[in-house]
Design an enzyme around this catalytic site. Structure first.
Site, mmCIF file in Angstrom:
data_model
loop_
_atom_site.group_PDB
_atom_site.id
_atom_site.type_symbol
_atom_site.label_atom_id
_atom_site.label_comp_id
_atom_site.label_asym_id
_atom_site.label_seq_id
_atom_site.Cartn_x
_atom_site.Cartn_y
_atom_site.Cartn_z
ATOM 1 N N LYS A 37 0.838 -1.199 0.000
ATOM 2 C CA LYS A 37 0.000 0.000 0.000
ATOM 3 C C LYS A 37 0.880 1.258 0.000
ATOM 4 O O LYS A 37 2.088 1.179 0.234
ATOM 5 C CB LYS A 37 -0.914 -0.006 1.226
ATOM 6 C CG LYS A 37 -0.181 -0.015 2.559
ATOM 7 C CD LYS A 37 -1.127 -0.160 3.725
ATOM 8 C CE LYS A 37 -0.359 -0.190 5.045
ATOM 9 N NZ LYS A 37 -1.246 -0.325 6.209
ATOM 10 N N TYR A 263 13.042 31.099 6.654
ATOM 11 C CA TYR A 263 11.811 31.723 7.114
ATOM 12 C C TYR A 263 11.795 31.919 8.623
ATOM 13 O O TYR A 263 12.239 31.047 9.381
ATOM 14 C CB TYR A 263 10.605 30.872 6.718
ATOM 15 C CG TYR A 263 10.280 30.899 5.233
ATOM 16 C CD1 TYR A 263 10.083 32.098 4.567
ATOM 17 C CD2 TYR A 263 10.161 29.714 4.515
ATOM 18 C CE1 TYR A 263 9.774 32.123 3.217
ATOM 19 C CE2 TYR A 263 9.851 29.724 3.159
ATOM 20 C CZ TYR A 263 9.660 30.939 2.517
ATOM 21 O OH TYR A 263 9.350 30.966 1.182
#
Length: 367
Positions: A37, A263
């Site tokens: 998966k 940032y």
């Protein structure tokens, strides 16, 4: 050869090693289900499925219906169990010969209706029992209801009965795990006695395979182990991570004491510092939790901390004292520096890290 961009290298020989290691832990008559998966835990589901099919895996498991459809459309022929199907996808499941996990009365009712409308006979399903994980599955007291509904239709047939351990990797939870085993055995035997035939029973995940051989039953499931991680340092040493995430140094800056990086100025230099910018960020799966010097990357075999906030497409690292230049290779995780170590230092787990690697990161298959 140095990489020229960010790459996730996928080593199929490592996959083969891990599969054979795990397969050797079970008896020859016990079937193996490979859990692929989430793009095969962030790698390449179709490529890995084809390799595992060639190695002799008996079943595959995916989370959602579309994952199974993708495998079918690329030629995978082995049985594929959809672990968390939704009733709106039952027509597609039947059209692509996928096996649904049936985990509630609602799902059972809807699948029987879909199978009957499609004039199916003995369409295979797997019954999911809830033995304590409390995520998906029929509670033990629902067994009579399941049997009554199955008795009223010939459209479906129980191909498998399964459950999922909650803490098979944790020795402190051995009593709870034993309770799960006992519950699963008792309820599944009751169902089998009324069915009159014996579906495949499967309970073990990777840690269950390694720690609870008495719970192997007819089939075992392995996910994280295939990708090189065994939930313990001892087993990790015997497995090989199949994925290596590499990138390059885009630019080097020399910043002075007191200057900031990135940032919100989250990194402020306490001394003159040499930093490098790398071309990947949280849009590539290296989430913000890995910033602020919580974990390191490898530059020419030296560890360099990730500094400041991780940006969407870039991260910055402190390379003070490291002999390197623009264009040099940087390894985030792989065989020598594992994803488990990288993730653990930031307070998460290898599963989250490797399944987060964005599809925009180029995959390179190493045969």
């Amino acid at each position: 050869m140095k990489p020229s961009e960010t790459l996730l290298e996928i080593d199929l020989k490592a996959l083969e090693h891990n599969y054979r290691f795990l397969a050797a832990k079970v008896k020859e008559n016990v079937k193996k289900m490979a859990v692929i998966k989430a793009f095969a835990y962030g790698s390449d589901s179709v490529t890995l499925a084809k390799k595992l099919e060639a190695l002799g895996v008996d079943y595959f498991a995916v989370a959602y219906t579309q994952e199974g459809i993708d495998l079918r459309e690329d030629g995978i022929t082995q049985p594929i169990l959809v672990l968390h199907p939704q009733s709106t996808h039952f027509q597609e499941i039947i059209d692509h010969c996928l096996i649904p996990s049936i985990y509630s009365e609602f799902v059972l009712n809807h699948f029987i209706t879909s199978a009957e409308e499609n004039q199916q006979h003995d369409y295979p399903i797997h019954l999911k029992l809830n033995t304590g994980l409390n995520r998906l599955g029929f509670d033990p007291e629902e067994a009579p209801m399941i049997l009554e509904k199955l008795k009223q239709t010939s459209s479906t047939k129980v191909d498998g009965i399964f459950s999922h351990f909650a803490a098979s990797e944790d020795p402190k939870e051995k009593e709870f795990t034993q309770h799960q085993m006992d519950t699963f055995k008792k309820v599944s035997e009751k169902i089998i006695a009324h069915l009159g035939y014996a579906p495949l029973r499967h309970l073990c995940n990777t840690s269950g395979i390694l720690n609870y051989p008495e719970a192997h039953f007819d089939m075992v499931r392995t996910g994280i182990g295939l990708y090189g991680y065994g939930n313990s340092k001892e087993i990790d040493q015997q497995l090989i991570p199949i994925g290596t995430l590499k990138t390059i140094i885009s630019q080097i800056h020399h910043i002075k004491k007191g200057e900031s990086v990135g940032y919100n100025r989250m990194f402020k230099a306490t001394k003159d510092t040499k930093i490098a910018t790398l071309p990947l960020g949280h849009a590539d799966g290296i989430n913000r939790i890995y910033g602020k010097q919580k974990t390191h990357v490898s530059v020419n075999k030296h560890l360099a901390p990730i500094i400041g906030n991780v940006c969407m497409d870039m991260i910055m690292i402190d390379i003070s004292g490291i002999d390197c230049e623009e264009g040099d290779e940087v390894i985030l995780f792989g065989k020598e520096k594992s994803a488990e170590d990288f993730a653990h230092n930031a307070g998460t787990i290898s599963y989250e890290l490797i399944t987060s690697i964005s599809q925009r990161v180029k995959r390179k298959i190493i045969p």
